[in-house]
Each structure stands twice: as structure tokens, then as C-alpha cells.
Design a protein around this motif. Structure first.
Motif, PDB file in Angstrom:
ATOM      1  N   VAL A   1       3.764   7.354 -23.036  1.00 41.34           N
ATOM      2  CA  VAL A   1       4.295   6.000 -23.087  1.00 41.34           C
ATOM      3  C   VAL A   1       4.556   5.542 -21.665  1.00 41.34           C
ATOM      4  CG1 VAL A   1       6.185   4.543 -23.916  1.00 41.34           C
ATOM      5  CG2 VAL A   1       5.388   6.453 -25.312  1.00 41.34           C
ATOM      6  N   MET A   2       4.018   4.369 -21.304  1.00 36.05           N
ATOM      7  CA  MET A   2       4.229   3.855 -19.964  1.00 36.05           C
ATOM      8  C   MET A   2       5.650   3.320 -19.840  1.00 36.05           C
ATOM      9  SD  MET A   2       2.068   1.039 -17.879  1.00 36.05           S
ATOM     10  CE  MET A   2       3.063  -0.413 -18.145  1.00 36.05           C
ATOM     11  N   GLN A   3       6.307   3.713 -18.785  1.00 35.69           N
ATOM     12  CA  GLN A   3       7.644   3.199 -18.532  1.00 35.69           C
ATOM     13  C   GLN A   3       7.839   3.085 -17.021  1.00 35.69           C
ATOM     14  OE1 GLN A   3      10.601   5.873 -19.983  1.00 35.69           O
ATOM     15  NE2 GLN A   3       9.361   7.670 -19.602  1.00 35.69           N
ATOM     16  N   LYS A   4       8.568   2.107 -16.614  1.00 34.89           N
ATOM     17  CA  LYS A   4       8.826   1.904 -15.192  1.00 34.89           C
ATOM     18  C   LYS A   4      10.231   2.427 -14.910  1.00 34.89           C
ATOM     19  CE  LYS A   4       8.046  -1.527 -11.680  1.00 34.89           C
ATOM     20  NZ  LYS A   4       7.637  -2.896 -11.406  1.00 34.89           N
ATOM     21  N   ASN A   5      10.299   3.568 -14.234  1.00 35.47           N
ATOM     22  CA  ASN A   5      11.584   4.211 -13.980  1.00 35.47           C
ATOM     23  C   ASN A   5      12.282   3.673 -12.743  1.00 35.47           C
ATOM     24  OD1 ASN A   5      11.291   5.872 -16.216  1.00 35.47           O
ATOM     25  ND2 ASN A   5      10.214   7.437 -15.051  1.00 35.47           N
TER      26      ASN A   5
ATOM     27  N   GLU B   1      13.992   0.485  -4.833  1.00 39.30           N
ATOM     28  CA  GLU B   1      14.733   1.742  -5.029  1.00 39.30           C
ATOM     29  C   GLU B   1      13.982   2.909  -4.399  1.00 39.30           C
ATOM     30  OE1 GLU B   1      17.024   0.998  -9.266  1.00 39.30           O
ATOM     31  OE2 GLU B   1      14.961   1.705  -9.291  1.00 39.30           O
ATOM     32  N   LEU B   2      12.660   2.928  -4.538  1.00 37.96           N
ATOM     33  CA  LEU B   2      11.883   4.021  -3.957  1.00 37.96           C
ATOM     34  C   LEU B   2      11.864   3.964  -2.437  1.00 37.96           C
ATOM     35  CD1 LEU B   2       8.876   4.101  -6.430  1.00 37.96           C
ATOM     36  CD2 LEU B   2      10.698   5.784  -6.225  1.00 37.96           C
ATOM     37  N   GLN B   3      11.879   2.755  -1.889  1.00 37.95           N
ATOM     38  CA  GLN B   3      11.805   2.622  -0.439  1.00 37.95           C
ATOM     39  C   GLN B   3      13.177   2.615   0.227  1.00 37.95           C
ATOM     40  OE1 GLN B   3       9.385  -0.856   0.231  1.00 37.95           O
ATOM     41  NE2 GLN B   3       7.510   0.366   0.166  1.00 37.95           N
TER      42      GLN B   3
ATOM     43  N   THR C   1       9.802   0.370   6.576  1.00 37.88           N
ATOM     44  CA  THR C   1       8.859  -0.238   5.646  1.00 37.88           C
ATOM     45  C   THR C   1       8.365  -1.556   6.237  1.00 37.88           C
ATOM     46  OG1 THR C   1      10.594  -1.436   4.457  1.00 37.88           O
ATOM     47  CG2 THR C   1      10.015   0.747   3.619  1.00 37.88           C
ATOM     48  N   MET C   2       7.185  -1.987   5.766  1.00 43.40           N
ATOM     49  CA  MET C   2       6.648  -3.260   6.207  1.00 43.40           C
ATOM     50  C   MET C   2       5.777  -3.829   5.089  1.00 43.40           C
ATOM     51  SD  MET C   2       4.679  -4.194   9.696  1.00 43.40           S
ATOM     52  CE  MET C   2       2.956  -4.320   9.360  1.00 43.40           C
ATOM     53  N   ASP C   3       6.079  -5.021   4.653  1.00 41.02           N
ATOM     54  CA  ASP C   3       5.332  -5.707   3.598  1.00 41.02           C
ATOM     55  C   ASP C   3       5.256  -4.874   2.315  1.00 41.02           C
ATOM     56  OD1 ASP C   3       4.868  -7.850   5.303  1.00 41.02           O
ATOM     57  OD2 ASP C   3       2.981  -6.989   6.039  1.00 41.02           O
ATOM     58  N   GLY C   4       6.318  -4.150   2.009  1.00 40.82           N
ATOM     59  CA  GLY C   4       6.357  -3.363   0.781  1.00 40.82           C
ATOM     60  C   GLY C   4       5.708  -1.999   0.877  1.00 40.82           C
ATOM     61  N   TYR C   5       5.272  -1.585   2.057  1.00 42.26           N
ATOM     62  CA  TYR C   5       4.633  -0.284   2.253  1.00 42.26           C
ATOM     63  C   TYR C   5       5.472   0.573   3.189  1.00 42.26           C
ATOM     64  CZ  TYR C   5       0.544  -2.509   0.242  1.00 42.26           C
ATOM     65  OH  TYR C   5      -0.306  -3.166  -0.597  1.00 42.26           O
ATOM     66  N   TRP C   6       5.373   1.885   3.024  1.00 43.63           N
ATOM     67  CA  TRP C   6       6.053   2.807   3.924  1.00 43.63           C
ATOM     68  C   TRP C   6       5.335   2.794   5.261  1.00 43.63           C
ATOM     69  CZ3 TRP C   6       8.860   7.642   2.096  1.00 43.63           C
ATOM     70  CH2 TRP C   6       9.498   7.415   0.886  1.00 43.63           C
ATOM     71  N   GLN C   7       6.069   2.831   6.316  1.00 44.58           N
ATOM     72  CA  GLN C   7       5.506   2.933   7.648  1.00 44.58           C
ATOM     73  C   GLN C   7       5.633   4.396   8.093  1.00 44.58           C
ATOM     74  OE1 GLN C   7       3.867  -0.134   7.835  1.00 44.58           O
ATOM     75  NE2 GLN C   7       4.217   0.218  10.005  1.00 44.58           N
ATOM     76  N   VAL C   8       4.536   4.937   8.576  1.00 45.27           N
ATOM     77  CA  VAL C   8       4.527   6.325   9.071  1.00 45.27           C
ATOM     78  C   VAL C   8       3.976   6.328  10.477  1.00 45.27           C
ATOM     79  CG1 VAL C   8       4.325   7.357   6.776  1.00 45.27           C
ATOM     80  CG2 VAL C   8       2.270   6.771   8.047  1.00 45.27           C
TER      81      VAL C   8
END
Length: 93
Positions: free
Chosen positions: A64-68, A73-75, A81-88
Motif C-alpha cells: 500500500v502506497m503511503q507518504k510517511n 521533514e527529510l531535509q 539544500t537548494m531548490d528542494g535538493y540536498w547539496q553535497v
């Protein structure tokens, strides 16, 4: 397997076997072929195919697909971060 076939395989694979080793390999392959012939002689016409010898029951959860988590929250723990992406850090110049 014949000695001629073994000599060709030996040449193709750049092996150097002596006569005793060749005789041993030919005898082993002949024994294997004899075992396969025994297996091929068995009548399996009415035998049902199986994947496992023992019955196996795999218990898995329903898919079952669920968005946890949300992206924010993850970032939250990311150093940058930049534009919703992790910066490394750049590894290759």
C-alpha cells in the motif's frame, strides 16, 4: 568429452595440463554424462513441476502506497539544500 575436445579447450583457455590431468578430467566428465543419462531415463511425464522441494509460504505485507515523510521533514537534518535538493560537496573537478 573426448581428449580432442579437451585439448581444444586447453588451447583456447591457455591451460597447460599433463596427460594424467587430462585423463582425470575426461573420466570425471564421462562420469557426469553417465549420471545425466540416468536422470534423463527417469519418466517425469506426470510429475508436476515445482520451484522448491519444500512448500514455502512467504508472508509479506500488503503493498500500500503511503507518504510517511514530507520533503521538508527529510531535509531538516541536511547541512545544505537548494531548490528542494540536498547539496553535497563536489568530488570531481
Amino acid at each position: 568429452m573426448t581428449k580432442e575436445v579437451l585439448l581444444r579447450l586447453e588451447s583456447e583457455n591457455q591451460l597447460a595440463l599433463d596427460d594424467a590431468q587430462r585423463d582425470e578430467i575426461v573420466a570425471f566428465m564421462d562420469a557426469q554424462n553417465a549420471e545425466f543419462e540416468k536422470l534423463n531415463a527417469i519418466d517425469t511425464e506426470n510429475v508436476e513441476r515445482m520451484v522448491h522441494v519444500m512448500p514455502i509460504l512467504t508472508v509479506v505485507r500488503e503493498d500500500v502506497m503511503q507518504k510517511n515523510f514530507t520533503r521538508d521533514e527529510l531535509q531538516a537534518g541536511a547541512p545544505e539544500t537548494m531548490d528542494g535538493y540536498w547539496q553535497v560537496p563536489r568530488l570531481v573537478e
